[in-house]
Design an enzyme around this catalytic site. Structure first.
Site, PDB file in Angstrom:
ATOM      1  N   ARG A 105     -21.893  -1.069  37.058  1.00 30.04           N
ATOM      2  CA  ARG A 105     -21.175  -1.043  35.564  1.00 30.04           C
ATOM      3  C   ARG A 105     -22.348  -1.035  34.921  1.00 30.04           C
ATOM      4  NH1 ARG A 105     -16.784  -4.639  36.259  1.00 30.04           N
ATOM      5  NH2 ARG A 105     -15.214  -2.712  36.634  1.00 30.04           N
ATOM      6  N   LYS A 127     -31.901   8.932  27.625  1.00 29.29           N
ATOM      7  CA  LYS A 127     -30.627   9.960  28.020  1.00 29.29           C
ATOM      8  C   LYS A 127     -30.699  10.597  29.719  1.00 29.29           C
ATOM      9  CE  LYS A 127     -30.034  12.806  24.362  1.00 29.29           C
ATOM     10  NZ  LYS A 127     -30.599  13.797  23.578  1.00 29.29           N
ATOM     11  N   GLU A 169     -43.167  20.520  25.054  1.00 30.92           N
ATOM     12  CA  GLU A 169     -42.503  19.842  24.420  1.00 30.92           C
ATOM     13  C   GLU A 169     -43.197  19.045  23.797  1.00 30.92           C
ATOM     14  OE1 GLU A 169     -39.085  19.165  24.578  1.00 30.92           O
ATOM     15  OE2 GLU A 169     -38.548  20.184  26.951  1.00 30.92           O
ATOM     16  N   LYS A 206     -42.372  11.323  19.223  1.00 28.12           N
ATOM     17  CA  LYS A 206     -40.080  11.003  20.201  1.00 28.12           C
ATOM     18  C   LYS A 206     -39.884   9.097  19.784  1.00 28.12           C
ATOM     19  CE  LYS A 206     -37.667  11.105  23.753  1.00 28.12           C
ATOM     20  NZ  LYS A 206     -36.690  12.889  24.362  1.00 28.12           N
ATOM     21  N   GLU A 216     -28.398  10.112  17.961  1.00 27.85           N
ATOM     22  CA  GLU A 216     -27.988  11.622  18.084  1.00 27.85           C
ATOM     23  C   GLU A 216     -27.308  12.107  16.535  1.00 27.85           C
ATOM     24  OE1 GLU A 216     -29.549  14.036  21.336  1.00 27.85           O
ATOM     25  OE2 GLU A 216     -28.998  15.094  20.499  1.00 27.85           O
ATOM     26  N   ARG A 220     -32.639  12.787  15.616  1.00 31.25           N
ATOM     27  CA  ARG A 220     -32.676  12.458  16.377  1.00 31.25           C
ATOM     28  C   ARG A 220     -32.111  14.296  16.774  1.00 31.25           C
ATOM     29  NH1 ARG A 220     -31.638   9.030  22.447  1.00 31.25           N
ATOM     30  NH2 ARG A 220     -33.217  10.014  23.103  1.00 31.25           N
ATOM     31  N   ASN A 224     -34.230  18.523  19.437  1.00 27.88           N
ATOM     32  CA  ASN A 224     -33.051  19.777  20.185  1.00 27.88           C
ATOM     33  C   ASN A 224     -33.880  21.516  20.131  1.00 27.88           C
ATOM     34  OD1 ASN A 224     -31.152  18.223  21.938  1.00 27.88           O
ATOM     35  ND2 ASN A 224     -30.128  18.001  19.870  1.00 27.88           N
ATOM     36  N   HIS A 227     -33.682  24.291  22.103  1.00 26.33           N
ATOM     37  CA  HIS A 227     -32.938  23.635  22.857  1.00 26.33           C
ATOM     38  C   HIS A 227     -31.918  24.447  23.347  1.00 26.33           C
ATOM     39  CE1 HIS A 227     -36.537  20.788  24.467  1.00 26.33           C
ATOM     40  NE2 HIS A 227     -36.171  20.633  25.113  1.00 26.33           N
ATOM     41  N   HIS A 231     -31.765  25.970  26.289  1.00 25.06           N
ATOM     42  CA  HIS A 231     -31.177  25.614  27.450  1.00 25.06           C
ATOM     43  C   HIS A 231     -30.162  26.542  27.964  1.00 25.06           C
ATOM     44  CE1 HIS A 231     -30.446  20.623  26.929  1.00 25.06           C
ATOM     45  NE2 HIS A 231     -31.749  21.476  27.864  1.00 25.06           N
ATOM     46  N   HIS A 246     -38.197  24.572  32.518  1.00 22.84           N
ATOM     47  CA  HIS A 246     -37.264  23.913  31.325  1.00 22.84           C
ATOM     48  C   HIS A 246     -38.334  24.018  30.395  1.00 22.84           C
ATOM     49  CE1 HIS A 246     -35.335  21.139  29.216  1.00 22.84           C
ATOM     50  NE2 HIS A 246     -36.309  21.034  28.351  1.00 22.84           N
TER      51      HIS A 246
HETATM   52  N1  LIG Z   1     -33.414  12.438  29.525  1.00 20.14           N
HETATM   53  C1  LIG Z   1     -34.071  13.425  28.937  1.00 20.14           C
HETATM   54  O1  LIG Z   1     -34.521  13.052  27.489  1.00 20.14           O
HETATM   55  C2  LIG Z   1     -34.819  14.524  29.331  1.00 20.14           C
HETATM   56  C3  LIG Z   1     -35.584  15.575  28.092  1.00 20.14           C
HETATM   57  C4  LIG Z   1     -36.564  16.650  28.244  1.00 20.14           C
HETATM   58  C5  LIG Z   1     -35.854  17.008  29.721  1.00 20.14           C
HETATM   59  N2  LIG Z   1     -34.512  16.388  30.678  1.00 20.14           N
HETATM   60  C6  LIG Z   1     -34.510  16.725  32.037  1.00 20.14           C
HETATM   61  O2  LIG Z   1     -36.273  17.048  32.638  1.00 20.14           O
HETATM   62  C7  LIG Z   1     -36.001  17.630  33.881  1.00 20.14           C
HETATM   63  C8  LIG Z   1     -37.971  18.538  34.549  1.00 20.14           C
HETATM   64  O3  LIG Z   1     -38.124  17.089  33.912  1.00 20.14           O
HETATM   65  P1  LIG Z   1     -39.750  17.824  35.435  1.00 20.14           P
HETATM   66  O4  LIG Z   1     -40.411  18.406  34.344  1.00 20.14           O
HETATM   67  O5  LIG Z   1     -40.508  16.850  35.094  1.00 20.14           O
HETATM   68  O6  LIG Z   1     -38.687  18.259  37.011  1.00 20.14           O
HETATM   69  P2  LIG Z   1     -39.066  17.718  38.034  1.00 20.14           P
HETATM   70  O7  LIG Z   1     -38.828  16.404  37.887  1.00 20.14           O
HETATM   71  O8  LIG Z   1     -38.309  18.536  39.070  1.00 20.14           O
HETATM   72  O9  LIG Z   1     -41.029  17.299  38.212  1.00 20.14           O
HETATM   73  C9  LIG Z   1     -41.143  18.825  38.486  1.00 20.14           C
HETATM   74  C10 LIG Z   1     -41.949  18.974  39.774  1.00 20.14           C
HETATM   75  O10 LIG Z   1     -43.137  18.399  40.072  1.00 20.14           O
HETATM   76  C11 LIG Z   1     -43.460  17.487  41.073  1.00 20.14           C
HETATM   77  N3  LIG Z   1     -43.971  16.699  40.664  1.00 20.14           N
HETATM   78  C12 LIG Z   1     -43.864  15.504  39.580  1.00 20.14           C
HETATM   79  N4  LIG Z   1     -44.656  14.626  39.979  1.00 20.14           N
HETATM   80  C13 LIG Z   1     -45.760  15.093  40.150  1.00 20.14           C
HETATM   81  C14 LIG Z   1     -47.640  14.765  39.890  1.00 20.14           C
HETATM   82  N5  LIG Z   1     -48.021  14.044  39.802  1.00 20.14           N
HETATM   83  N6  LIG Z   1     -47.918  15.925  41.080  1.00 20.14           N
HETATM   84  C15 LIG Z   1     -47.971  16.531  42.030  1.00 20.14           C
HETATM   85  N7  LIG Z   1     -46.059  16.849  41.925  1.00 20.14           N
HETATM   86  C16 LIG Z   1     -45.386  16.092  41.252  1.00 20.14           C
HETATM   87  C17 LIG Z   1     -41.748  17.077  41.232  1.00 20.14           C
HETATM   88  O11 LIG Z   1     -41.450  16.796  42.693  1.00 20.14           O
HETATM   89  C18 LIG Z   1     -41.677  18.790  41.275  1.00 20.14           C
HETATM   90  O12 LIG Z   1     -41.160  19.491  42.257  1.00 20.14           O
HETATM   91  C19 LIG Z   1     -34.538  18.639  33.976  1.00 20.14           C
HETATM   92  O13 LIG Z   1     -34.263  18.249  34.564  1.00 20.14           O
HETATM   93  C20 LIG Z   1     -34.419  18.097  32.766  1.00 20.14           C
HETATM   94  O14 LIG Z   1     -33.190  18.266  32.181  1.00 20.14           O
HETATM   95  C21 LIG Z   1     -34.204  15.295  30.920  1.00 20.14           C
HETATM   96 ZN   LIG Z   2     -36.911  19.574  27.154  1.00 19.24          ZN
END
Ligand SMILES: NC(=O)c1ccc[n+]([C@@H]2O[C@H](COP(=O)([O-])OP(=O)(O)OC[C@H]3O[C@@H](n4cnc5c(N)ncnc54)[C@H](O)[C@@H]3O)[C@@H](O)[C@H]2O)c1
Ligand SMILES: [Zn+2]
Length: 340
Positions: A105, A127, A169, A206, A216, A220, A224, A227, A231, A246
């Protein structure tokens, strides 16, 4: 909201926070590429923190990986007073945050983002979630981490295209909230940017928005921007077995949504051209075939941002000024997707 530190990890805030927990009740969630960074944490804390390691990639941000994390926590008799350390990009902070929010929980977690996208976006704001079938972030909750620690040194090993994906972003933050920041970030070659300054600027934008509207209900939604379209394009490419980053989908989304902002009588044609030129120069082109448009629009209709049957957008009034709860006809969305 939660505290955010932008500094070397050796900063005392991190140690102070970690030291509040039983060292045997700390566990890191990492992926194959971020597992080596645990060594940095070991050196700083002198603690040999166990890790749950996932394969890298968006395709693993799913219910099976989540169940795997729950299973490992359970097998390790992980207690409610423990701390999960999400060490990785947005995939890790999303799934690790959701695992922490749901295990017994809800237990504490912190995020140590290692990608630009993680630092300026995914790791902050609370999020969390996973993808479900073809629907991005379909299942999840909002739960704030105990802290977020951004050390831009992690960016040194990040592949260039991942850095660029996160940069979408950054550009979005400027477009919706701060024209000067947009101009600084887009007029300096990416390799010459001061990442501490960029991360600080984006986080300020942000976090001010999230603080003002954590659930949101209002502003907030500015975040988006790009997006609704982005998305849907990202899900579409995932579904056809050709995933795109992304940020590249969001960059395309920002161009199309800027065009729709012009159509809605909000944004000037001149500023649209400035935005389109800037984004086209920075990001790889994402093309949308005419035949794919109905499926992309269908995905927008399933978007959780919609409160009625209409597709919900954030549009721009000008560079640095956004407006939420906007809509557009399917016909104009299709047209903008096709011409942009
Ligand atoms: N929660 C939120 O508010 C929010 C906002 C935006 C995006 N997201 C989510 O975030 C995700 C995308 O995040 P991302 O782009 O960080 O992707 P990711 O976590 O997949 O990382 C991208 C790649 O880089 C590698 N990597 C990470 N750090 C590294 C480093 N320092 N050196 C070398 N390689 C490294 C990872 O292993 C992966 O292969 C999506 O799932 C998206 O939906 C969430
Ligand atoms: Zn995004």
């Amino acid at each position: 909201m939660h505290p955010i530190t932008i500094d070397n990890l050796e900063n005392e805030n991190f140690l102070n926070l970690i030291n509040q927990y039983d060292p045997l009740q700390l566990i890191a969630i990492v992926d194959d590429n971020t597992a080596p960074f645990l060594e940095t944490i070991h050196q700083i804390t002198d603690l040999n923190i166990d890790a749950i390691q996932l394969p890298a990639g968006e395709q693993f941000k799913n219910i099976n990986s989540l169940a795997g994390i729950w299973k490992d926590l359970t097998d390790n008799h992980f207690r409610r007073d423990g701390l999960i350390i999400n060490l990785g990009g947005g995939v890790i902070s999303d799934i690790g945050g959701f695992a922490a929010a749901s295990y017994k929980r809800g237990i504490d977690f912190i995020n140590i983002p290692t990608t630009l996208l993680g630092m300026v976006d995914a790791a902050i704001g609370g999020k969390t979630g996973i993808d479900f079938f073809d629907f991005k972030n379909q299942i999840g909750v909002i739960k704030q981490p105990k802290g977020v620690f951004c050390d831009v040194n992690f960016l040194k090993t990040l592949p260039k295209e991942e850095l660029l994906s996160g940069f979408a972003e950054v550009v979005k933050h400027g477009l919706v909230n701060d024209k000067k920041y947009f101009e600084y970030c887009t007029s300096t070659p990416i390799e010459n940017l001061d990442w501490n300054k960029v991360v600080k600027g984006s986080i300020a934008i942000k976090s001010n928005i999230v603080k003002a509207d954590p659930d949101e209900k209002g502003i907030r939604k500015f975040l988006n921007f790009g997006h609704t379209i982005g998305h849907a394009i990202e899900s579409h490419y995932l579904e056809i077995g050709n995933p795109i980053l992304h940020g590249f989908a969001v960059a395309k989304g920002m161009i199309v949504e800027s065009k729709l902002s012009v159509e809605a009588g909000l944004l000037s044609e001149d500023e649209f051209i400035q935005i389109e030129n800037t984004l086209t120069k920075l990001f790889p082109k994402v093309s949308v075939k005419e035949n794919d448009i109905p499926s992309i629009i269908q995905k927008m209709k399933n978007d959780k941002k919609n409160h009625t049957d209409a597709i919900n957008f954030t549009f721009l009034q000008s560079i640095g000024k956004a407006v939420y709860n906007q809509t557009a006809s399917e016909e104009s969305i299709a047209k903008a997707l096709f011409i942009c």
